[in-house]
Scaffold this active site. Sequence first.
Site, PDB file in Angstrom:
ATOM      1  N   PRO A   1       2.415  -5.894  -4.684  1.00 42.24           N
ATOM      2  CA  PRO A   1       2.476  -4.631  -5.430  1.00 42.24           C
ATOM      3  C   PRO A   1       3.711  -3.822  -5.056  1.00 42.24           C
ATOM      4  CG  PRO A   1       0.823  -4.530  -3.677  1.00 42.24           C
ATOM      5  CD  PRO A   1       1.271  -5.951  -3.772  1.00 42.24           C
TER       6      PRO A   1
ATOM      7  N   TYR B   1      -2.632   5.476   3.134  1.00 39.77           N
ATOM      8  CA  TYR B   1      -3.107   6.205   1.951  1.00 39.77           C
ATOM      9  C   TYR B   1      -4.617   6.483   2.080  1.00 39.77           C
ATOM     10  CZ  TYR B   1       1.519   5.332   0.051  1.00 39.77           C
ATOM     11  OH  TYR B   1       2.878   5.325  -0.123  1.00 39.77           O
TER      12      TYR B   1
ATOM     13  N   HIS C   1      -1.540   1.178   4.574  1.00 40.83           N
ATOM     14  CA  HIS C   1      -0.331   1.985   4.650  1.00 40.83           C
ATOM     15  C   HIS C   1      -0.576   3.476   4.878  1.00 40.83           C
ATOM     16  CE1 HIS C   1       1.825  -1.364   2.084  1.00 40.83           C
ATOM     17  NE2 HIS C   1       1.180  -1.839   3.121  1.00 40.83           N
TER      18      HIS C   1
ATOM     19  N   GLN D   1      -3.063  -2.751  -8.929  1.00 41.17           N
ATOM     20  CA  GLN D   1      -3.391  -2.169  -7.620  1.00 41.17           C
ATOM     21  C   GLN D   1      -3.795  -0.712  -7.825  1.00 41.17           C
ATOM     22  OE1 GLN D   1      -0.459  -0.950  -4.589  1.00 41.17           O
ATOM     23  NE2 GLN D   1      -1.627  -2.106  -3.093  1.00 41.17           N
TER      24      GLN D   1
END
Length: 359
Positions: free
Chosen positions: A27, A170, A168, A109
């Site tokens: 992604p 998020y 990551h 995604q």
Amino acid sequence: MREELAALFAEFTYGPLTLANRFVMSPMTRQFSPGGVPGDDVAAYYTRRAMAKVGLIITEGVGVDHRSSIGHGSMSEENIPMLHGDAALAGWRRVVDSVHRAGGKIIPQLWHMGELRREGTPPHPGAKSMHANDMNETEIADVIAAFVRSAANAKAVGFDGVALHGGHGYLIDSFLWAGTNVRDDAYGGDILRRTRFATELVQAIRAEVGPDFPILFRISQWKLQDYEAKLAETPEDLAVIVEALEGAGVDIFDVSTRVFSLPAFAGSEMGLSGWVKKLSGKPTMTVGGIGFDKELAASFAQPTAAIDNLGKVALRFESGEFDLVALGRALLMDPAWVLKAQAGAPFEPFDITAYGRLD
Ligand SMILES: Cc1cc2nc3c(=O)[nH]c(=O)nc-3n(C[C@H](O)[C@H](O)[C@H](O)COP(=O)(O)O)c2cc1C
């Protein structure tokens, strides 16, 4: 055809998902969808990769149907696509149909930036950003419902599954990580409780899409807030997370590492995708640094060369560490990278300007 790579060109089947080979487009946020609507240029971009033997495309992060899912984060993110509203859904339907006609498979995604969205930024400047630490139960339920609506839309427009951005730093990851989750209720505390938001989310999506629609989950140790962060300090901690997610309905883990070949824990050469596969019993995908001598972050600042490190990938694949191989920058810079790998043809040089193009 390079013989040492033959196994990577074998078909992959998991439940309803059959892929022509093991190469996946990772992604990558592209910011070419004005108003959240992907157009014909986006369809052509993904179709070029599908036509050139990329077995599965995972789209750029797509904002879920929630007001604070996206905004400006680490960059000035503009023109990120959404997966709700008639225009965006019609746009995605054209993308999906075009990739399918080319013989490819494509999965969106689903993305909620959580606390990495800067307050006051478009498309909904008035929306409050979501931080794992202070979301109340209504806000948690609203975000889960938003993911469910977007997953249902993904199925309705013909995608081959859904992928959840659980890494990551998020939103989903910020519940998992002790560095961003110090709640003392059912969604925080020990590692199993920190996994609860993610498992409830996966369960809710599974209940909506049914058993035959693959759910992929991206997981990472590293965070944009801290590249050296660790979600799991030990294999035992990792087991708690991935067993819970597997039980909730995750089909395939997208294991996001910055360098695919780095050992995950002391005392073993095995990379993180190998550990996740072993502990969850599910297929995994590796990623990070394939085709280059520098990982992503370093490649912004240091001279970077295109290299052929597929021999190393093949060895780890054959030892059973992973089932799928994701390529980020390689496929951004060259839609035909997989064909070149197969033929043993030289790769294009590293080209950072590709980050800003949609070709
Ligand atoms: C331009 C760009 C945008 C990216 N956007 C996303 C994203 O939206 N979601 C995500 O999970 N990873 C994103 N990534 C990370 C990639 O999926 C991949 O994990 C990373 O680039 C490492 O793979 P590579 O070394 O093959 O490039 C992005 C990477 C690049 C280069």
